[in-house]
Design a protein around this motif. Sequence first.
Motif, PDB file in Angstrom:
ATOM      1  N   PRO A  18       0.827  -1.200   0.000  1.00 29.18           N
ATOM      2  CA  PRO A  18       0.000   0.000   0.000  1.00 29.18           C
ATOM      3  C   PRO A  18       0.869   1.261   0.000  1.00 29.18           C
ATOM      4  O   PRO A  18       2.040   1.207   0.361  1.00 29.18           O
ATOM      5  CB  PRO A  18      -0.814  -0.115   1.287  1.00 29.18           C
ATOM      6  CG  PRO A  18      -0.147  -1.155   2.108  1.00 29.18           C
ATOM      7  CD  PRO A  18       0.738  -1.966   1.217  1.00 29.18           C
ATOM      8  N   ALA A  19       0.280   2.364  -0.383  1.00 24.02           N
ATOM      9  CA  ALA A  19       1.023   3.609  -0.514  1.00 24.02           C
ATOM     10  C   ALA A  19       1.657   4.055   0.806  1.00 24.02           C
ATOM     11  O   ALA A  19       2.762   4.578   0.814  1.00 24.02           O
ATOM     12  CB  ALA A  19       0.106   4.711  -1.039  1.00 24.02           C
ATOM     13  N   LEU A  20       0.977   3.856   1.904  1.00 24.67           N
ATOM     14  CA  LEU A  20       1.484   4.342   3.181  1.00 24.67           C
ATOM     15  C   LEU A  20       1.700   3.207   4.179  1.00 24.67           C
ATOM     16  O   LEU A  20       1.269   3.260   5.319  1.00 24.67           O
ATOM     17  CB  LEU A  20       0.513   5.368   3.786  1.00 24.67           C
ATOM     18  CG  LEU A  20       0.280   6.613   2.954  1.00 24.67           C
ATOM     19  CD1 LEU A  20      -0.819   7.454   3.563  1.00 24.67           C
ATOM     20  CD2 LEU A  20       1.568   7.423   2.854  1.00 24.67           C
ATOM     21  N   GLY A  21       2.355   2.177   3.780  1.00 25.27           N
ATOM     22  CA  GLY A  21       2.576   1.075   4.694  1.00 25.27           C
ATOM     23  C   GLY A  21       3.346  -0.028   4.009  1.00 25.27           C
ATOM     24  O   GLY A  21       3.942   0.169   2.967  1.00 25.27           O
ATOM     25  N   SER A  22       3.340  -1.188   4.608  1.00 25.38           N
ATOM     26  CA  SER A  22       4.040  -2.305   3.999  1.00 25.38           C
ATOM     27  C   SER A  22       3.122  -3.509   3.940  1.00 25.38           C
ATOM     28  O   SER A  22       2.153  -3.619   4.683  1.00 25.38           O
ATOM     29  CB  SER A  22       5.290  -2.650   4.800  1.00 25.38           C
ATOM     30  OG  SER A  22       4.924  -3.289   6.000  1.00 25.38           O
ATOM     31  N   THR A  23       3.445  -4.412   3.056  1.00 24.40           N
ATOM     32  CA  THR A  23       2.675  -5.638   2.920  1.00 24.40           C
ATOM     33  C   THR A  23       2.716  -6.428   4.216  1.00 24.40           C
ATOM     34  O   THR A  23       1.710  -6.996   4.640  1.00 24.40           O
ATOM     35  CB  THR A  23       3.227  -6.481   1.759  1.00 24.40           C
ATOM     36  OG1 THR A  23       3.186  -5.689   0.569  1.00 24.40           O
ATOM     37  CG2 THR A  23       2.422  -7.733   1.552  1.00 24.40           C
ATOM     38  N   ALA A  24       3.862  -6.478   4.877  1.00 27.78           N
ATOM     39  CA  ALA A  24       3.988  -7.235   6.125  1.00 27.78           C
ATOM     40  C   ALA A  24       3.040  -6.703   7.191  1.00 27.78           C
ATOM     41  O   ALA A  24       2.407  -7.472   7.916  1.00 27.78           O
ATOM     42  CB  ALA A  24       5.427  -7.194   6.621  1.00 27.78           C
ATOM     43  N   VAL A  25       2.922  -5.380   7.289  1.00 29.83           N
ATOM     44  CA  VAL A  25       2.021  -4.777   8.269  1.00 29.83           C
ATOM     45  C   VAL A  25       0.581  -5.115   7.915  1.00 29.83           C
ATOM     46  O   VAL A  25      -0.220  -5.482   8.776  1.00 29.83           O
ATOM     47  CB  VAL A  25       2.226  -3.247   8.343  1.00 29.83           C
ATOM     48  CG1 VAL A  25       1.140  -2.592   9.168  1.00 29.83           C
ATOM     49  CG2 VAL A  25       3.601  -2.933   8.902  1.00 29.83           C
ATOM     50  N   GLU A  26       0.236  -5.039   6.641  1.00 28.16           N
ATOM     51  CA  GLU A  26      -1.127  -5.353   6.195  1.00 28.16           C
ATOM     52  C   GLU A  26      -1.442  -6.820   6.486  1.00 28.16           C
ATOM     53  O   GLU A  26      -2.510  -7.136   7.006  1.00 28.16           O
ATOM     54  CB  GLU A  26      -1.280  -5.057   4.706  1.00 28.16           C
ATOM     55  CG  GLU A  26      -2.694  -5.313   4.205  1.00 28.16           C
ATOM     56  CD  GLU A  26      -2.876  -4.989   2.737  1.00 28.16           C
ATOM     57  OE1 GLU A  26      -4.001  -5.182   2.255  1.00 28.16           O
ATOM     58  OE2 GLU A  26      -1.912  -4.568   2.080  1.00 28.16           O
ATOM     59  N   HIS A  27      -0.513  -7.722   6.151  1.00 34.30           N
ATOM     60  CA  HIS A  27      -0.735  -9.148   6.412  1.00 34.30           C
ATOM     61  C   HIS A  27      -0.925  -9.404   7.907  1.00 34.30           C
ATOM     62  O   HIS A  27      -1.795 -10.183   8.302  1.00 34.30           O
ATOM     63  CB  HIS A  27       0.426  -9.987   5.885  1.00 34.30           C
ATOM     64  CG  HIS A  27       0.422 -10.143   4.407  1.00 34.30           C
ATOM     65  ND1 HIS A  27       1.433 -10.755   3.737  1.00 34.30           N
ATOM     66  CD2 HIS A  27      -0.464  -9.776   3.451  1.00 34.30           C
ATOM     67  CE1 HIS A  27       1.185 -10.759   2.442  1.00 34.30           C
ATOM     68  NE2 HIS A  27       0.028 -10.161   2.253  1.00 34.30           N
ATOM     69  N   ALA A  28      -0.110  -8.777   8.738  1.00 33.26           N
ATOM     70  CA  ALA A  28      -0.212  -8.974  10.185  1.00 33.26           C
ATOM     71  C   ALA A  28      -1.572  -8.507  10.700  1.00 33.26           C
ATOM     72  O   ALA A  28      -2.194  -9.182  11.535  1.00 33.26           O
ATOM     73  CB  ALA A  28       0.910  -8.237  10.899  1.00 33.26           C
ATOM     74  N   LYS A  29      -2.077  -7.385  10.205  1.00 30.54           N
ATOM     75  CA  LYS A  29      -3.383  -6.866  10.623  1.00 30.54           C
ATOM     76  C   LYS A  29      -4.491  -7.816  10.183  1.00 30.54           C
ATOM     77  O   LYS A  29      -5.400  -8.134  10.956  1.00 30.54           O
ATOM     78  CB  LYS A  29      -3.602  -5.468  10.024  1.00 30.54           C
ATOM     79  CG  LYS A  29      -4.997  -4.923  10.191  1.00 30.54           C
ATOM     80  CD  LYS A  29      -5.279  -4.515  11.621  1.00 30.54           C
ATOM     81  CE  LYS A  29      -6.589  -3.754  11.695  1.00 30.54           C
ATOM     82  NZ  LYS A  29      -7.590  -4.403  12.506  1.00 30.54           N
ATOM     83  N   ILE A  30      -4.425  -8.291   8.958  1.00 33.81           N
ATOM     84  CA  ILE A  30      -5.435  -9.225   8.452  1.00 33.81           C
ATOM     85  C   ILE A  30      -5.400 -10.516   9.271  1.00 33.81           C
ATOM     86  O   ILE A  30      -6.442 -11.053   9.651  1.00 33.81           O
ATOM     87  CB  ILE A  30      -5.214  -9.511   6.958  1.00 33.81           C
ATOM     88  CG1 ILE A  30      -5.477  -8.244   6.149  1.00 33.81           C
ATOM     89  CG2 ILE A  30      -6.114 -10.653   6.478  1.00 33.81           C
ATOM     90  CD1 ILE A  30      -4.969  -8.317   4.719  1.00 33.81           C
ATOM     91  N   GLU A  31      -4.201 -11.011   9.559  1.00 37.74           N
ATOM     92  CA  GLU A  31      -4.074 -12.236  10.356  1.00 37.74           C
ATOM     93  C   GLU A  31      -4.634 -12.044  11.765  1.00 37.74           C
ATOM     94  O   GLU A  31      -5.319 -12.926  12.283  1.00 37.74           O
ATOM     95  CB  GLU A  31      -2.623 -12.694  10.414  1.00 37.74           C
ATOM     96  CG  GLU A  31      -2.150 -13.308   9.123  1.00 37.74           C
ATOM     97  CD  GLU A  31      -0.671 -13.644   9.124  1.00 37.74           C
ATOM     98  OE1 GLU A  31       0.068 -13.140  10.001  1.00 37.74           O
ATOM     99  OE2 GLU A  31      -0.261 -14.401   8.241  1.00 37.74           O
TER     100      GLU A  31
END
Length: 140
Positions: A48-61
């Motif tokens: 995402p524009a203002l974040g990282s894939t790892a952070v997004e995956h962790a939130k979804i998990e």
Amino acid sequence: MYDTILIPTDGSEQADRGVEQGLSLAANYDAEVVLLYVVDERRHGRTPALGSTAVEHAKIEDDAIEMLEEIADRATDQGLDVDCECHRGLPWEEITSLAEQRDTDLIVMGRRGATDDRRTALGSVADRVMRHTDIPVQAV
């Protein structure tokens, strides 16, 4: 007849119907329940524009585990043994792989999930699961 039932979910309304049917079957057959959520890396793999894939995956998990635990609590209240798993990858591959690893007798899932359109009888994940496993699949 059924000792272990795998119930994959993505939290969508259609998937919830599969969860309810799967829990009902498990209660009828006194089967162990394996709940599965797959973080679809195709949908959530872009940075995402203002974040990282790892952070997004962790939130979804984190959200997925919370949802699975709520379902597990309901199942436990019915006297069922439940195991929760959260994986990353392609949903149909993770579902079929876990079903084989856990020696599952039945997979119960919604006919379609959050991202599938309504132009076909089955969503792409349910269709691929049915095509790539010899384990019986009940699409709700």
